[in-house]
Design a protein around this motif. Sequence first.
Motif, PDB file in Angstrom:
ATOM      1  N   GLY A   7       8.724  88.544  29.145  1.00 49.00           N
ATOM      2  CA  GLY A   7       7.601  88.561  30.071  1.00 49.00           C
ATOM      3  C   GLY A   7       6.313  88.782  29.333  1.00 49.00           C
ATOM      4  N   THR A   8       5.225  88.840  30.069  1.00 45.65           N
ATOM      5  CA  THR A   8       3.911  89.002  29.462  1.00 45.65           C
ATOM      6  C   THR A   8       3.728  90.420  28.937  1.00 45.65           C
ATOM      7  OG1 THR A   8       3.022  87.371  30.971  1.00 45.65           O
ATOM      8  CG2 THR A   8       1.444  88.803  29.883  1.00 45.65           C
ATOM      9  N   ASP A   9       3.280  90.534  27.701  1.00 47.96           N
ATOM     10  CA  ASP A   9       3.014  91.830  27.086  1.00 47.96           C
ATOM     11  C   ASP A   9       1.673  92.331  27.586  1.00 47.96           C
ATOM     12  OD1 ASP A   9       2.553  94.009  25.511  1.00 47.96           O
ATOM     13  OD2 ASP A   9       2.911  92.987  23.600  1.00 47.96           O
ATOM     14  N   ALA A  10       1.685  93.482  28.273  1.00 41.03           N
ATOM     15  CA  ALA A  10       0.443  94.004  28.849  1.00 41.03           C
ATOM     16  C   ALA A  10      -0.573  94.373  27.790  1.00 41.03           C
ATOM     17  CB  ALA A  10       0.760  95.228  29.722  1.00 41.03           C
ATOM     18  N   SER A  11      -0.082  94.657  26.555  1.00 43.05           N
ATOM     19  CA  SER A  11      -1.006  95.036  25.487  1.00 43.05           C
ATOM     20  C   SER A  11      -1.566  93.841  24.738  1.00 43.05           C
ATOM     21  CB  SER A  11      -0.291  95.965  24.493  1.00 43.05           C
ATOM     22  OG  SER A  11       0.764  95.264  23.850  1.00 43.05           O
ATOM     23  N   ALA A  12      -1.022  92.650  25.004  1.00 41.83           N
ATOM     24  CA  ALA A  12      -1.477  91.453  24.310  1.00 41.83           C
ATOM     25  C   ALA A  12      -2.873  91.066  24.794  1.00 41.83           C
ATOM     26  CB  ALA A  12      -0.501  90.304  24.551  1.00 41.83           C
ATOM     27  N   PRO A  13      -3.710  90.517  23.885  1.00 38.70           N
ATOM     28  CA  PRO A  13      -5.050  90.097  24.321  1.00 38.70           C
ATOM     29  C   PRO A  13      -4.973  88.972  25.325  1.00 38.70           C
ATOM     30  CG  PRO A  13      -4.574  89.320  22.085  1.00 38.70           C
ATOM     31  CD  PRO A  13      -3.467  90.256  22.458  1.00 38.70           C
ATOM     32  N   ALA A  14      -5.944  88.921  26.211  1.00 43.12           N
ATOM     33  CA  ALA A  14      -5.977  87.863  27.222  1.00 43.12           C
ATOM     34  C   ALA A  14      -6.188  86.519  26.534  1.00 43.12           C
ATOM     35  CB  ALA A  14      -7.104  88.128  28.212  1.00 43.12           C
ATOM     36  N   PRO A  15      -5.563  85.459  27.030  1.00 45.14           N
ATOM     37  CA  PRO A  15      -5.746  84.147  26.408  1.00 45.14           C
ATOM     38  C   PRO A  15      -7.172  83.637  26.584  1.00 45.14           C
ATOM     39  CG  PRO A  15      -4.548  83.938  28.480  1.00 45.14           C
ATOM     40  CD  PRO A  15      -4.659  85.405  28.198  1.00 45.14           C
ATOM     41  N   LEU A  16      -7.610  82.809  25.654  1.00 40.83           N
ATOM     42  CA  LEU A  16      -8.917  82.186  25.794  1.00 40.83           C
ATOM     43  C   LEU A  16      -8.901  81.174  26.934  1.00 40.83           C
ATOM     44  CD1 LEU A  16     -11.793  81.702  24.637  1.00 40.83           C
ATOM     45  CD2 LEU A  16     -10.782  79.918  23.192  1.00 40.83           C
ATOM     46  N   LEU A  17      -7.875  80.335  26.946  1.00 43.61           N
ATOM     47  CA  LEU A  17      -7.709  79.320  27.991  1.00 43.61           C
ATOM     48  C   LEU A  17      -6.367  79.545  28.676  1.00 43.61           C
ATOM     49  CD1 LEU A  17      -8.861  76.571  29.192  1.00 43.61           C
ATOM     50  CD2 LEU A  17      -7.232  75.460  27.654  1.00 43.61           C
ATOM     51  N   SER A  18      -6.364  79.426  29.980  1.00 49.05           N
ATOM     52  CA  SER A  18      -5.133  79.644  30.723  1.00 49.05           C
ATOM     53  C   SER A  18      -5.055  78.669  31.890  1.00 49.05           C
ATOM     54  CB  SER A  18      -5.081  81.084  31.245  1.00 49.05           C
ATOM     55  OG  SER A  18      -3.896  81.319  31.968  1.00 49.05           O
ATOM     56  N   ALA A  19      -3.905  78.028  32.036  1.00 49.60           N
ATOM     57  CA  ALA A  19      -3.635  77.164  33.192  1.00 49.60           C
ATOM     58  C   ALA A  19      -2.437  77.732  33.930  1.00 49.60           C
ATOM     59  CB  ALA A  19      -3.344  75.739  32.743  1.00 49.60           C
ATOM     60  N   ARG A  20      -2.522  77.739  35.249  1.00 46.99           N
ATOM     61  CA  ARG A  20      -1.423  78.240  36.058  1.00 46.99           C
ATOM     62  C   ARG A  20      -1.131  77.248  37.193  1.00 46.99           C
ATOM     63  NH1 ARG A  20      -0.584  80.507  32.346  1.00 46.99           N
ATOM     64  NH2 ARG A  20      -0.335  82.731  31.880  1.00 46.99           N
ATOM     65  N   GLY A  21       0.114  76.803  37.242  1.00 42.08           N
ATOM     66  CA  GLY A  21       0.541  75.892  38.303  1.00 42.08           C
ATOM     67  C   GLY A  21      -0.261  74.616  38.368  1.00 42.08           C
ATOM     68  N   LEU A  22      -0.700  74.109  37.229  1.00 42.01           N
ATOM     69  CA  LEU A  22      -1.626  72.976  37.208  1.00 42.01           C
ATOM     70  C   LEU A  22      -0.924  71.689  37.631  1.00 42.01           C
ATOM     71  CD1 LEU A  22      -4.638  72.828  36.438  1.00 42.01           C
ATOM     72  CD2 LEU A  22      -3.933  71.806  34.284  1.00 42.01           C
ATOM     73  N   ARG A  23      -1.568  70.972  38.536  1.00 46.31           N
ATOM     74  CA  ARG A  23      -1.050  69.696  39.019  1.00 46.31           C
ATOM     75  C   ARG A  23      -2.182  68.672  39.069  1.00 46.31           C
ATOM     76  NH1 ARG A  23       4.039  70.459  41.243  1.00 46.31           N
ATOM     77  NH2 ARG A  23       4.583  72.652  41.552  1.00 46.31           N
ATOM     78  N   VAL A  24      -1.862  67.470  38.647  1.00 47.44           N
ATOM     79  CA  VAL A  24      -2.791  66.345  38.759  1.00 47.44           C
ATOM     80  C   VAL A  24      -2.007  65.166  39.300  1.00 47.44           C
ATOM     81  CG1 VAL A  24      -4.365  64.776  37.589  1.00 47.44           C
ATOM     82  CG2 VAL A  24      -4.184  67.139  36.802  1.00 47.44           C
ATOM     83  N   ALA A  25      -2.429  64.652  40.452  1.00 48.83           N
ATOM     84  CA  ALA A  25      -1.773  63.499  41.062  1.00 48.83           C
ATOM     85  C   ALA A  25      -2.792  62.395  41.279  1.00 48.83           C
ATOM     86  CB  ALA A  25      -1.124  63.892  42.391  1.00 48.83           C
ATOM     87  N   PHE A  26      -2.375  61.180  41.022  1.00 47.82           N
ATOM     88  CA  PHE A  26      -3.233  60.027  41.241  1.00 47.82           C
ATOM     89  C   PHE A  26      -2.692  59.211  42.412  1.00 47.82           C
ATOM     90  CE2 PHE A  26      -3.637  60.843  36.603  1.00 47.82           C
ATOM     91  CZ  PHE A  26      -4.994  61.167  36.599  1.00 47.82           C
ATOM     92  N   PRO A  27      -3.585  58.679  43.260  1.00 51.20           N
ATOM     93  CA  PRO A  27      -3.125  57.929  44.436  1.00 51.20           C
ATOM     94  C   PRO A  27      -2.214  56.776  44.048  1.00 51.20           C
ATOM     95  CG  PRO A  27      -5.494  58.344  44.550  1.00 51.20           C
ATOM     96  CD  PRO A  27      -5.056  58.747  43.176  1.00 51.20           C
ATOM     97  N   GLY A  28      -1.200  56.546  44.874  1.00 49.83           N
ATOM     98  CA  GLY A  28      -0.284  55.441  44.619  1.00 49.83           C
ATOM     99  C   GLY A  28      -0.894  54.106  45.002  1.00 49.83           C
ATOM    100  N   ARG A  29      -0.325  53.050  44.507  1.00 51.40           N
ATOM    101  CA  ARG A  29      -0.811  51.707  44.818  1.00 51.40           C
ATOM    102  C   ARG A  29      -0.436  51.343  46.250  1.00 51.40           C
ATOM    103  NH1 ARG A  29       1.087  48.407  39.366  1.00 51.40           N
ATOM    104  NH2 ARG A  29      -0.228  49.542  37.871  1.00 51.40           N
ATOM    105  N   ARG A  30      -1.384  50.753  46.945  1.00 53.94           N
ATOM    106  CA  ARG A  30      -1.160  50.244  48.306  1.00 53.94           C
ATOM    107  C   ARG A  30      -0.541  51.302  49.219  1.00 53.94           C
ATOM    108  NH1 ARG A  30       1.353  44.265  46.756  1.00 53.94           N
ATOM    109  NH2 ARG A  30      -0.474  43.540  45.554  1.00 53.94           N
ATOM    110  N   GLY A  31      -1.054  52.519  49.073  1.00 57.65           N
ATOM    111  CA  GLY A  31      -0.592  53.587  49.948  1.00 57.65           C
ATOM    112  C   GLY A  31       0.752  54.166  49.585  1.00 57.65           C
ATOM    113  N   GLY A  32       1.279  53.841  48.407  1.00 54.65           N
ATOM    114  CA  GLY A  32       2.565  54.378  47.974  1.00 54.65           C
ATOM    115  C   GLY A  32       2.464  55.829  47.548  1.00 54.65           C
ATOM    116  N   ALA A  33       3.580  56.371  47.080  1.00 59.88           N
ATOM    117  CA  ALA A  33       3.636  57.771  46.659  1.00 59.88           C
ATOM    118  C   ALA A  33       2.683  58.015  45.497  1.00 59.88           C
ATOM    119  CB  ALA A  33       5.060  58.132  46.258  1.00 59.88           C
ATOM    120  N   ALA A  34       2.089  59.209  45.490  1.00 58.67           N
ATOM    121  CA  ALA A  34       1.169  59.569  44.420  1.00 58.67           C
ATOM    122  C   ALA A  34       1.926  59.755  43.109  1.00 58.67           C
ATOM    123  CB  ALA A  34       0.437  60.857  44.783  1.00 58.67           C
ATOM    124  N   ALA A  35       1.267  59.393  42.010  1.00 55.67           N
ATOM    125  CA  ALA A  35       1.848  59.583  40.682  1.00 55.67           C
ATOM    126  C   ALA A  35       1.557  61.008  40.234  1.00 55.67           C
ATOM    127  CB  ALA A  35       1.247  58.581  39.696  1.00 55.67           C
TER     128      ALA A  35
END
Length: 340
Positions: free
Chosen positions: A10-38
């Motif tokens: 698990g995360t070490d409470a004494s460890a320095p905080a990260p410079l950059l952090s992403a949590r649960g990141l999602r990127v979806a692009f619209p599907g063609r002709r109304g299809g499912a998103a990529a």
Amino acid sequence: MSTVTGTGTGTDASAPAPLLSARGLRVAFPGRRGGAAARAVDGVDLDIGAGEIVALVGESGCGKTTLARSLLGLVRPSGGEVSFAGTPLAYAGKALKAYRKRAQLVLQDPSGSLNPRHTVYDAVAEGLRIHGYPGDERAAVCEALSRAGLRPPERFLLRYPHELSGGQRQRVVIAGALVLEPELIVADEPVASLDASVRGEILALLLRLRDELGLSALVVTHDLGLAWNIADRVAVMYLGRIVETGPVESVLTDPRHPYTQALLSVLPESGGEPVVLGGEPPDPARVPPGCRFHVRCQVLAGGRAGEVADRCRTEDLPVLGGAGERAAACHWAGREAVGG
């Protein structure tokens, strides 16, 4: 029982905080002709510490570049959050502009990212002009060129890109990022277009910048050999999600996920038989159920998955933690770890 193998607690409470952090990141692009998103990025946790180099590795089309651009605010995520120095990334104009001064992108093709009509001086000074640099512009440009290994910098100021070698052009691109004194650079395949003789020089430059400036870096690459030579930590990505992560030496000497094993098997120094993966990666608009790698997995295809085979086909795996503890999102690796 968790099916994610790992040695971290698990995360070490004494460890320095990260410079950059992403949590649960999602990127979806619209599907063609109304299809499912990529689902280009489909649930990613990732931290980058101060002065740390992280390699993001995977095949073309796995979502590496989209993830990198979303971390820089160039692509707005459809879910999750990016934080920099503990502050969530805002997408308002001024806030985003200020962030991009602190986090810079280095593209893979210097010929395409440099305007052929601009001199080296103008190419490097462009960022200073965009951000309204109040100091001595020429001195800042010369300092950046010198740090990037173009010395004496005055020799290069009035040259055009076509007058430079490929390695020199890449150094100009790096200087254009350094001139704003960023804390983080994201390098997308930084040596892919260079001759083998020049690649080592650019990698050595990135390591020197980390040592001299405390610069953090995310290096996006399909080349595990490059990751071995430059990174402190590696994150292996497949079909929008990180499937294995940990310190670079432990991951590359003892890969747990079948996908990582396959990527490593094709390196000349691996010494074994290359693993040929069947087919192409699935369409990100139609991510398969269960483990997203199971339709190409050499372990499952070879009948070695045993009693976890059904789980591989039906049971999804959790998102790996972003702090870099040794972990693999794999039902079979989890079984092996507990002696199953």
